[in-house]
Design a protein around this motif. Structure first.
Motif, short mmCIF file in Angstrom:
data_model
loop_
_atom_site.label_atom_id
_atom_site.label_comp_id
_atom_site.label_asym_id
_atom_site.label_seq_id
_atom_site.Cartn_x
_atom_site.Cartn_y
_atom_site.Cartn_z
N ILE A 101 -44.23 3.68 106.05
CA ILE A 101 -42.81 3.29 105.96
C ILE A 101 -42.18 4.38 105.12
O ILE A 101 -42.24 4.34 103.89
N GLY A 102 -41.62 5.40 105.77
CA GLY A 102 -41.24 6.59 105.03
C GLY A 102 -42.49 7.16 104.37
O GLY A 102 -43.46 7.46 105.06
N GLU A 103 -42.46 7.26 103.04
CA GLU A 103 -43.65 7.76 102.33
C GLU A 103 -44.51 6.62 101.79
O GLU A 103 -45.53 6.86 101.14
N LEU A 104 -44.10 5.39 102.02
CA LEU A 104 -44.90 4.24 101.56
C LEU A 104 -46.02 3.99 102.57
O LEU A 104 -45.82 4.13 103.77
N LEU A 105 -47.18 3.61 102.04
CA LEU A 105 -48.32 3.34 102.91
C LEU A 105 -48.72 1.88 102.81
O LEU A 105 -48.95 1.36 101.72
#
Ligand SMILES: [Zn+2]
Length: 255
Positions: A101-105
């Motif tokens: 999620i964007g740079e979220l994992l």
């Protein structure tokens, strides 16, 4: 950069959750109980929905998907179909998969029992787990499609996460869960402390979620089915954890 997580109410007692990546602007809704409240939260925050992470097929978790997808063109991530199909899915995920999620994992844990397709999403870097209807604060989901051993195994996967992770579950059921838990676990000091906290939060009209997993491990009797003290309390000395868990769940069903 740390994720920004918003907690709000959908339908009567479902939680709505948005998790936002400040670095890229990506924003995911965990499940979509209904479109209206989710859209209002997005508007208030000035965010655009990029993803919906579905945990299981129940209507109160997917009812808003079609409308949100149409409105935002977001990607819909869901488990593989088991007993009941989930519509409007762009990406199917299984145990161990990682969703960006964007740079979220978000790491996927398969946590069946409540339904056969139920998955949970773990954001390790943000120490957050979205367990929907598998693990509630001071309770767990009803076992509709799976078996008690299957559900117990799923709870063990969640219990294995670190104590400092925050639990975000699918429903505001904590007060009724506490009421039941005190009938089977009346001498548990951690439970009594949580009971006081829940009374305080609910009387101030505040959500009881998130809660720390470490506190939950001590206070939630459904995570302690392998504790000999719990078996003894149920007059099931020496019984295995699956059977103790099943007995707890049966008693809760009847409560
Ligand atoms: Zn459900």
């Amino acid at each position: 950069m740390a994720a920004d997580i918003r907690v709000f109410t959908c339908l009567s007692d479902n939680f709505g959750y948005l998790i936002h990546d400040p670095a890229t602007g990506a924003t995911a809704s965990i499940d979509a109980p209904e479109a209206g409240p989710i859209a209002r939260q997005l508007d208030a925050a000035g965010w655009t929905l990029t993803d919906i992470l579905i945990t299981h097929h129940h209507h109160d978790h997917v009812g808003g998907v079609a409308e949100l997808k149409q409105r935002y063109g977001c990607r819909v991530v869901a488990p593989y179909d088991k007993a009941t199909a989930i519509a409007n899915v762009d990406l199917r995920v299984a145990h161990g998969d990682v969703v960006k999620i964007g740079e979220l994992l978000a790491r996927v844990l398969e946590t069946p029992g409540h339904t056969l397709d139920h998955i949970s999403y773990v954001f390790d870097a943000d120490k957050a787990v979205f367990a929907a209807d598998t693990l509630f604060s001071i309770g767990c989901g009803r076992v509709f499609e799976g078996t008690y051993p299957m559900m117990w195994d799923s709870l063990l996967k969640l219990r294995a996460l670190p104590d400092d992770f925050r639990l975000y579950c699918g429903h505001e059921y904590t007060a009724s869960n506490v009421k039941f838990a005190l009938t089977v676990d009346p001498d548990n000091e951690a439970l009594k402390a949580r009971a006081d906290e829940v009374t305080r939060l609910r009387s101030a009209n505040q959500p009881t979620i998130p809660t720390l997993l470490g506190a939950e491990k001590m206070a939630n009797v459904f995570l302690r089915a392998d504790d000999p003290a719990v078996a003894a309390r149920l007059r099931m000395k020496g019984a295995n954890a699956e059977d103790v868990f099943g007995e707890l769940r049966e008693r809760k069903n009847k409560s």
